[in-house]
Write a protein that holds these residues in place. Structure first.
Motif, PDB file in Angstrom:
ATOM      1  N   PRO A   1     -14.660  -1.447  44.218  1.00  0.00           N
ATOM      2  CA  PRO A   1     -13.499  -0.611  44.541  1.00  0.00           C
ATOM      3  C   PRO A   1     -12.634  -0.345  43.312  1.00  0.00           C
ATOM      4  N   ALA A   2     -12.042   0.827  43.257  1.00  0.00           N
ATOM      5  CA  ALA A   2     -11.264   1.226  42.087  1.00  0.00           C
ATOM      6  C   ALA A   2     -10.103   0.285  41.820  1.00  0.00           C
ATOM      7  N   ASP A   3      -9.497  -0.259  42.875  1.00  0.00           N
ATOM      8  CA  ASP A   3      -8.349  -1.143  42.665  1.00  0.00           C
ATOM      9  C   ASP A   3      -8.768  -2.563  42.294  1.00  0.00           C
ATOM     10  N   GLN A   4     -10.089  -2.795  42.175  1.00  0.00           N
ATOM     11  CA  GLN A   4     -10.592  -4.089  41.735  1.00  0.00           C
ATOM     12  C   GLN A   4     -11.494  -3.948  40.503  1.00  0.00           C
ATOM     13  N   ARG A   5     -11.282  -2.877  39.752  1.00  0.00           N
ATOM     14  CA  ARG A   5     -12.119  -2.631  38.572  1.00  0.00           C
ATOM     15  C   ARG A   5     -12.022  -3.776  37.565  1.00  0.00           C
ATOM     16  N   PHE A   6     -10.854  -4.372  37.493  1.00  0.00           N
ATOM     17  CA  PHE A   6     -10.668  -5.584  36.699  1.00  0.00           C
ATOM     18  C   PHE A   6     -10.465  -6.766  37.636  1.00  0.00           C
ATOM     19  N   LYS A   7     -11.063  -7.890  37.284  1.00  0.00           N
ATOM     20  CA  LYS A   7     -10.853  -9.130  38.012  1.00  0.00           C
ATOM     21  C   LYS A   7     -10.514 -10.225  37.014  1.00  0.00           C
ATOM     22  N   ALA A   8      -9.953 -11.306  37.516  1.00  0.00           N
ATOM     23  CA  ALA A   8      -9.603 -12.426  36.644  1.00  0.00           C
ATOM     24  C   ALA A   8      -9.569 -13.695  37.467  1.00  0.00           C
ATOM     25  N   ILE A   9      -9.731 -14.827  36.781  1.00  0.00           N
ATOM     26  CA  ILE A   9      -9.488 -16.123  37.399  1.00  0.00           C
ATOM     27  C   ILE A   9      -8.563 -16.918  36.495  1.00  0.00           C
ATOM     28  N   GLY A  10      -7.844 -17.841  37.107  1.00  0.00           N
ATOM     29  CA  GLY A  10      -6.956 -18.715  36.356  1.00  0.00           C
ATOM     30  C   GLY A  10      -6.452 -19.811  37.258  1.00  0.00           C
ATOM     31  N   GLY A  11      -5.968 -20.876  36.648  1.00  0.00           N
ATOM     32  CA  GLY A  11      -5.412 -21.963  37.432  1.00  0.00           C
ATOM     33  C   GLY A  11      -5.824 -23.326  36.913  1.00  0.00           C
ATOM     34  N   THR A  12      -5.176 -24.348  37.422  1.00  0.00           N
ATOM     35  CA  THR A  12      -5.432 -25.727  37.037  1.00  0.00           C
ATOM     36  C   THR A  12      -5.872 -26.514  38.271  1.00  0.00           C
ATOM     37  N   MET A  13      -5.987 -27.835  38.119  1.00  0.00           N
ATOM     38  CA  MET A  13      -6.333 -28.667  39.268  1.00  0.00           C
ATOM     39  C   MET A  13      -5.305 -28.524  40.384  1.00  0.00           C
ATOM     40  N   ARG A  14      -4.078 -28.289  40.003  1.00  0.00           N
ATOM     41  CA  ARG A  14      -3.001 -28.158  41.000  1.00  0.00           C
ATOM     42  C   ARG A  14      -3.233 -26.979  41.938  1.00  0.00           C
ATOM     43  N   SER A  15      -3.777 -25.901  41.409  1.00  0.00           N
ATOM     44  CA  SER A  15      -3.925 -24.678  42.206  1.00  0.00           C
ATOM     45  C   SER A  15      -5.357 -24.361  42.590  1.00  0.00           C
ATOM     46  N   GLY A  16      -6.354 -24.921  41.855  1.00  0.00           N
ATOM     47  CA  GLY A  16      -7.703 -24.404  41.937  1.00  0.00           C
ATOM     48  C   GLY A  16      -7.785 -23.105  41.154  1.00  0.00           C
ATOM     49  N   LEU A  17      -8.965 -22.503  41.135  1.00  0.00           N
ATOM     50  CA  LEU A  17      -9.140 -21.232  40.434  1.00  0.00           C
ATOM     51  C   LEU A  17      -8.770 -20.083  41.358  1.00  0.00           C
ATOM     52  N   VAL A  18      -7.743 -19.365  40.978  1.00  0.00           N
ATOM     53  CA  VAL A  18      -7.183 -18.264  41.766  1.00  0.00           C
ATOM     54  C   VAL A  18      -7.750 -16.953  41.236  1.00  0.00           C
ATOM     55  N   ALA A  19      -8.139 -16.058  42.139  1.00  0.00           N
ATOM     56  CA  ALA A  19      -8.698 -14.757  41.761  1.00  0.00           C
ATOM     57  C   ALA A  19      -7.609 -13.696  41.799  1.00  0.00           C
ATOM     58  N   MET A  20      -7.631 -12.830  40.783  1.00  0.00           N
ATOM     59  CA  MET A  20      -6.696 -11.713  40.729  1.00  0.00           C
ATOM     60  C   MET A  20      -7.471 -10.437  40.437  1.00  0.00           C
ATOM     61  N   VAL A  21      -6.870  -9.296  40.792  1.00  0.00           N
ATOM     62  CA  VAL A  21      -7.534  -8.004  40.599  1.00  0.00           C
ATOM     63  C   VAL A  21      -6.535  -6.989  40.049  1.00  0.00           C
ATOM     64  N   SER A  22      -7.081  -5.923  39.443  1.00  0.00           N
ATOM     65  CA  SER A  22      -6.253  -4.876  38.871  1.00  0.00           C
ATOM     66  C   SER A  22      -7.044  -3.583  38.798  1.00  0.00           C
ATOM     67  N   ALA A  23      -6.356  -2.472  38.957  1.00  0.00           N
ATOM     68  CA  ALA A  23      -6.994  -1.158  38.790  1.00  0.00           C
ATOM     69  C   ALA A  23      -7.011  -0.732  37.327  1.00  0.00           C
ATOM     70  N   ASP A  24      -5.975  -1.145  36.564  1.00  0.00           N
ATOM     71  CA  ASP A  24      -5.809  -0.639  35.194  1.00  0.00           C
ATOM     72  C   ASP A  24      -5.844  -1.716  34.118  1.00  0.00           C
ATOM     73  N   GLY A  25      -6.019  -2.963  34.503  1.00  0.00           N
ATOM     74  CA  GLY A  25      -6.017  -4.043  33.532  1.00  0.00           C
ATOM     75  C   GLY A  25      -4.635  -4.449  33.069  1.00  0.00           C
ATOM     76  N   ILE A  26      -3.611  -3.833  33.610  1.00  0.00           N
ATOM     77  CA  ILE A  26      -2.226  -4.106  33.216  1.00  0.00           C
ATOM     78  C   ILE A  26      -1.434  -4.714  34.368  1.00  0.00           C
ATOM     79  N   HIS A  27      -1.548  -4.125  35.539  1.00  0.00           N
ATOM     80  CA  HIS A  27      -0.804  -4.582  36.712  1.00  0.00           C
ATOM     81  C   HIS A  27      -1.740  -5.387  37.610  1.00  0.00           C
ATOM     82  N   TRP A  28      -1.363  -6.633  37.891  1.00  0.00           N
ATOM     83  CA  TRP A  28      -2.256  -7.573  38.560  1.00  0.00           C
ATOM     84  C   TRP A  28      -1.667  -8.068  39.875  1.00  0.00           C
ATOM     85  N   LYS A  29      -2.566  -8.374  40.803  1.00  0.00           N
ATOM     86  CA  LYS A  29      -2.166  -8.995  42.070  1.00  0.00           C
ATOM     87  C   LYS A  29      -3.265  -9.970  42.488  1.00  0.00           C
TER      88      LYS A  29
END
Length: 494
Positions: A159-187
């Motif tokens: 999907p266009a609004d998930q063209r970019f994806k990312a993961i991040g986090g520590t043991m406290r959070s686990g690995l959280v997935a994020m997505v972006s359409a433009d690589g700048i604005h993330w959710k």
């Protein structure tokens, strides 16, 4: 016992003949029209006076200074993405020492038109340290901002609004997935972590740059993340069809042609599909040597390194994988050694950024985080020829490399190679038993002399090998004072 084996493995040099392959005996390997790099022994049956050589990159100097107030001494965990004609750089901003995942960590962004000169755009998204004119793409998102690691999702139909994806986090959070359409604005892709601590059978995990990518080779997402096993920093791998549901992690193992590879601390893994041969995963990992102190207290004060950040050393090593739970550590020595000067011998410096990218028609670049915990903290660029991580090299006396039985698709054989003025490479195509195929014998082969990224191999009757496509053959490369970096079967003009 493990230490003894590691020392023995480190002393083993590349044998000159009959090196073992990691594919099963009797297997016929279908390479299709893939580009094959000489970075491991997967395709090699025999070497005679030829050895695989690690080719260290060239120092090209500072690429980007971490000099903004929200960046600073502890910037790190960098990712470089080539998105069409635009190069994107992501890196953690952290001006002061603190606990992993603290609120003072942000993620910054820079971009480039050539991968060489970089700019920091004013994005006006987050207010950081009282300023909204900044290059921060993620803030107020701890602990994801400790090690936020983006990817360009190349999965067909994403999907266009998930063209970019990312993961991040520590043991406290686990690995959280994020997505972006433009690589700048993330959710967030969802509120809950996609890889959680209860999935991972180790005491400590995630406290590093963890990464994911879409693998066209395996037709699935692959994630590589850090764990501790027996007190040593190791790498686990997990896979997913949808980026939400991930398989049980598997601890990565290491193979080395001279025997068991040493188990060393790998702080980051930086595994990614090589852009010219995506079935081959290249890992330019940060090798960490805890307690291996080089600097005296006086030397540390002279470069103004943050206290306690000069007790260890690190460098970059090269590993490869073709999927699955093994890395090939063909080369145990450092790929990029620390440079001259005390600033290069502090703790947690020389950590490679994720991804190797092309920066000219003949060149690719890798970037290293250097001068860590110092006022001069920056990103450094190193360059190498395309496909040039390693090569099959023969001396002036000459030698030969013979492949395992393989099949291919295409009409021409092309090579990436370089010779001396007196050197050459000739190619013979053999049947599975090792007998020359008429018209493609060594006597028929034209010597290939020069230094080119792509040269079409020719015999007396020409370059057309389509009559052999789909049949089981061996390739015999006879090499004199030359390096062979890669080979590929192509259609004419491709």
């Amino acid at each position: 016992m493990r230490t003894l084996i590691a020392v023995v493995a480190l002393l083993v040099s590349q044998p000159l003949a009959c090196l073992p392959s990691f594919a099963a005996d009797g297997d016929v390997i279908d390479i299709g029209d893939r580009r094959e790099l000489l970075v491991d022994h997967f395709l090699i049956d025999k070497l005679d006076n030829v050895r695989l050589v690690l080719n260290r990159p060239r120092d090209e100097g500072i690429a980007l200074q971490f000099d903004k107030p929200w960046e600073g001494l502890f910037c790190g965990y960098c990712t470089v993405i080539k998105d069409g004609d635009l190069y994107r750089l992501y890196y953690r901003g952290r001006p002061e020492a603190g606990a992993d995942g603290n609120q003072g960590e942000v993620y910054c962004y820079a971009e480039s038109k050539d991968g060489i000169e970089w700019t920091k755009p004013d994005l006006d998204i987050f207010n950081v340290l009282g300023q909204k004119r900044n290059n921060v793409v993620l803030a107020d998102a701890a602990p994801v901002t400790h090690n936020f690691c983006p990817m360009l999702d190349t999965r067909p139909g994403v999907p266009a609004d998930q063209r970019f994806k990312a993961i991040g986090g520590t043991m406290r959070s686990g690995l959280v997935a994020m997505v972006s359409a433009d690589g700048i604005h993330w959710k967030k892709l969802r509120e809950q972590a996609v890889i959680t601590t209860d999935m991972v059978p180790y005491k400590y995990m995630f406290d590093s740059q963890n990464l994911a990518f879409w693998s066209a080779h395996e037709n699935q997402y692959v994630c590589y993340f850090r764990v501790f096993e027996d007190g040593i920093r190791r790498i686990c791998r997990s896979t997913s069809d949808d980026f939400l549901n991930w398989s049980a992690p598997v601890l990565m193992q290491y193979r080395h042609p001279g025997g068991e590879a040493p188990i060393e601390h790998l702080y980051t893994n930086q595994t990614h599909p090589y852009f010219r041969a995506p079935h081959l995963y290249v890992a330019i990992a940060a090798r960490f040597m805890p307690g291996r102190q080089v600097l005296s207290d006086e030397q540390a004060r002279a470069i103004n390194v943050s206290p306690q950040y000069f007790k260890d050393t690190s460098d970059a090593v090269l590993m490869t994988s073709r999927g699955g739970s093994f890395y090939d550590r063909t080369f145990l020595s450092g790929f990029i050694r620390p440079g001259i000067g005390a600033q290069n011998w502090v703790s947690r410096t020389n950590y490679p950024a994720l991804n190797v990218v092309q920066t000219s028609p003949t060149e690719m670049s890798v970037y290293l985080n250097q001068d860590y915990a110092q006022p001069t903290s920056h990103l450094h660029r190193y360059s190498m020829r395309l496909d040039g991580f390693a090569s099959a090299q023969a001396p002036y006396a000459g030698g030969q490399l013979v492949t395992k039985p393989l099949t291919f698709e295409g009409q021409e054989l092309t090579i990436n190679f370089g010779t001396s003025a007196a050197g050459e490479i000739r190619v013979e195509i053999q049947d599975p038993a090792g007998q020359p195929i008429p018209g493609f014998s060594l006597d028929d082969a034209q010597p290939q002399i020069g230094n080119e990224i792509r040269r079409v191999v020719r015999w007396k009757q020409g370059s057309d090998v389509s009559s052999l496509a789909g049949k089981t053959v061996r390739l015999r490369f006879v090499i004199k004072d030359a390096d062979l970096y890669a080979f590929k079967f192509d259609k004419p003009g491709s």
